[in-house]
Design a protein around this motif. Structure first.
Motif, PDB file in Angstrom:
ATOM      1  N   PRO A 223       0.174  -1.142   0.181  1.00 33.74           N
ATOM      2  CA  PRO A 223       0.108   0.167  -0.493  1.00 33.74           C
ATOM      3  C   PRO A 223       0.894   1.278   0.001  1.00 33.74           C
ATOM      4  CG  PRO A 223       0.387  -1.238   2.124  1.00 33.74           C
ATOM      5  CD  PRO A 223       0.894  -2.196   1.550  1.00 33.74           C
ATOM      6  N   THR A 224       1.106   1.469  -1.315  1.00 37.48           N
ATOM      7  CA  THR A 224       2.273   3.048  -0.872  1.00 37.48           C
ATOM      8  C   THR A 224       1.876   3.580  -2.600  1.00 37.48           C
ATOM      9  OG1 THR A 224       3.117   1.689  -2.813  1.00 37.48           O
ATOM     10  CG2 THR A 224       4.484   2.160  -0.548  1.00 37.48           C
ATOM     11  N   PRO A 225       2.229   4.871  -2.287  1.00 37.63           N
ATOM     12  CA  PRO A 225       1.486   5.547  -3.194  1.00 37.63           C
ATOM     13  C   PRO A 225       2.334   5.015  -4.785  1.00 37.63           C
ATOM     14  CG  PRO A 225       2.678   6.937  -2.137  1.00 37.63           C
ATOM     15  CD  PRO A 225       2.640   5.505  -1.563  1.00 37.63           C
ATOM     16  N   GLY A 226       0.578   4.932  -5.652  1.00 39.41           N
ATOM     17  CA  GLY A 226       0.393   4.366  -7.315  1.00 39.41           C
ATOM     18  C   GLY A 226       0.140   3.195  -7.379  1.00 39.41           C
ATOM     19  N   ALA A 227       0.499   2.648  -5.796  1.00 36.70           N
ATOM     20  CA  ALA A 227      -0.271   1.294  -5.888  1.00 36.70           C
ATOM     21  C   ALA A 227      -1.678   1.101  -6.466  1.00 36.70           C
ATOM     22  CB  ALA A 227      -0.992   0.522  -4.767  1.00 36.70           C
ATOM     23  N   MET A 228      -2.306  -0.187  -7.424  1.00 34.85           N
ATOM     24  CA  MET A 228      -3.228  -0.182  -8.455  1.00 34.85           C
ATOM     25  C   MET A 228      -4.256  -0.894  -7.061  1.00 34.85           C
ATOM     26  SD  MET A 228      -2.993   0.623 -10.337  1.00 34.85           S
ATOM     27  CE  MET A 228      -3.873  -0.356 -12.643  1.00 34.85           C
TER      28      MET A 228
END
Length: 318
Positions: A223-228
C-alpha cells in the motif's frame, strides 16, 4: 491454513492454495521463459498444487507455457482449470490478434479444444465460463448446456463460472447446477461484496468457491502511492484503509500479505485461494505468508476496524 473436508460437488479435492497464471501471460509486464519455469517449479515445491489459467492470459501464452513446463504425468500434475467463452483470432502472420466472445456450443468446444492443444492434455479438471456478466441469455441458451455436455463426455471433470462481480455470479449459481465458482477481488480485506449472498448460496448448494484477487490488484500487497486497486490507481481513501490494515497487522508482527491471503479461508464456503505470481520469489513469499501464524486477537482487531466482518469470524473453521 486449516485443511478440512468440504461437502461439494467436485469429484476431487481442491487444494487450498493455487497459482494464477495471468502474470505468466504477461499481465502488466513481460515474464521470460526461464522465470516462468522457475515460478512453476517454486509453486510445485511450495504446495501450490492447483493452477488456474485462461486463453486470454497473454493470448494463449500462459496455456502454452503450462503445456511446455508442467509435468505430463497425471500422478504429478496439479489440478488445472481453464476458461471458455472467448476465442483467440491471430493475425495472418501468427501474432496475437482479436479476442472475441462466442457462447455457442461450437465456440465453447473450439475454445476448449484449443486450450487442450496448448496445454498438451486430453482433459482438464475445471472449465469456467469466463466473465459472462453481460450475456445471460447466451449462457442459458447455449453456453451452460455446452459445458454440461463437455463434462458428461469427460473432457472436463467440473464446470463453473469465473467472474469479477458476485451478484451475477450468484444468479448463475441459483439457476444452474454449478460445481465451482471463481470470484476475483470481491472477497478481500477491503472488499466484502461476495459475503452477503454468494458465499451462503454456495454453502447451501454445495458449490465450491475459489477466491482470486486477494490483493485487489496490488494495494494489499504494497500500500504505497501509485499502487493499483481493482485495476485502477488507488484512491487516497483506499490507500489510507490499506495502510491502516497494515498498521494493525504490524502490531502483531504479522505481514499484511499473510492476513490478505488467509482472510478468505476463514469462511467455511471457501475451498481455495488463487494467487497470481510472476516469479519464484513471489511464490516463495506468498507461500510463507499463507502459512504465517495469525493470532485470533488480530482477526478480532481487524474485525472491529471493519476489515473482517464479524460473520466471517463466526464461520471460521479450525
Amino acid at each position: 491454513m486449516t485443511d478440512r473436508p468440504a461437502a461439494t460437488r467436485l469429484p476431487f479435492t481442491l487444494p487450498r492454495l493455487g497459482l494464477g497464471t495471468a502474470p505468466l501471460g504477461g499481465l502488466f509486464e513481460d515474464v521470460g521463459e526461464e522465470e516462468a519455469a522457475a515460478t512453476l517449479k517454486a509453486a510445485a515445491e511450495g504446495g501450490m498444487s492447483y493452477v488456474d489459467t485462461a486463453p486470454r492470459y497473454g493470448h494463449g501464452l500462459a496455456e502454452r507455457r503450462l503445456g511446455r513446463l508442467l509435468p505430463a504425468s497425471a500422478d504429478a500434475a496439479p489440478v488445472i482449470s481453464t476458461k471458455t467463452g472467448w476465442l483467440l483470432r491471430p493475425r495472418p502472420d501468427g501474432s496475437p490478434g482479436e479476442v472475441i466472445t462466442d457462447w455457442t456450443e461450437r465456440g465453447i468446444r473450439e475454445s476448449l479444444e484449443s486450450s487442450l492443444t496448448r496445454l498438451g492434455r486430453s482433459s482438464v479438471d475445471i472449465l469456467y465460463l469466463h466473465d459472462p456478466d453481460d450475456y445471460p441469455d447466451d449462457i442459458r441458451r447455449t453456453a451452460y448446456p455446452a459445458v454440461r455436455r463437455l463434462r458428461d463426455e469427460g473432457l472436463v471433470k467440473a464446470i463453473g463460472f469465473g467472474m469479477n462481480h458476485s451478484a451475477p455470479l450468484a444468479s448463475y449459481v441459483a439457476e444452474f447446477e454449478v460445481d465451482v465458482v471463481l470470484i476475483a477481488g470481491r472477497l478481500s480485506l477491503l472488499d466484502h461484496e461476495a459475503l452477503p449472498e454468494l458465499l451462503p448460496l454456495c454453502a447451501r448448494t454445495g458449490t465450491s468457491v475459489v477466491v482470486g484477487g486477494v490483493f485487489n490488484t496490488g494495494l494489499l500487497a504494497d500500500p504505497t502511492p501509485g499502487a493499483m486497486f481493482n485495476y485502477r490507481p488507488a484512491s487516497a481513501a483506499s490507500l489510507e484503509r490499506a495502510r491502516r490494515c497494515r498498521e494493525l497487522c504490524a502490531e502483531y508482527e504479522v505481514p499484511l500479505a499473510a492476513a490478505a491471503i488467509q482472510f478468505p479461508l476463514l469462511h467455511s464456503a471457501v475451498d481455495s485461494v488463487v494467487l497470481g505470481c510472476r516469479s519464484a520469489a513471489e511464490v516463495t513469499e506468498n507461500v510463507a505468508a499463507a502459512r504465517f501464524p495469525i493470532p485470533d486477537e488480530l482477526w478480532k482487531r481487524l474485525s472491529r476496524a471493519g476489515f473482517v466482518p464479524e460473520r466471517v469470524l463466526e464461520e471460521r473453521v479450525g
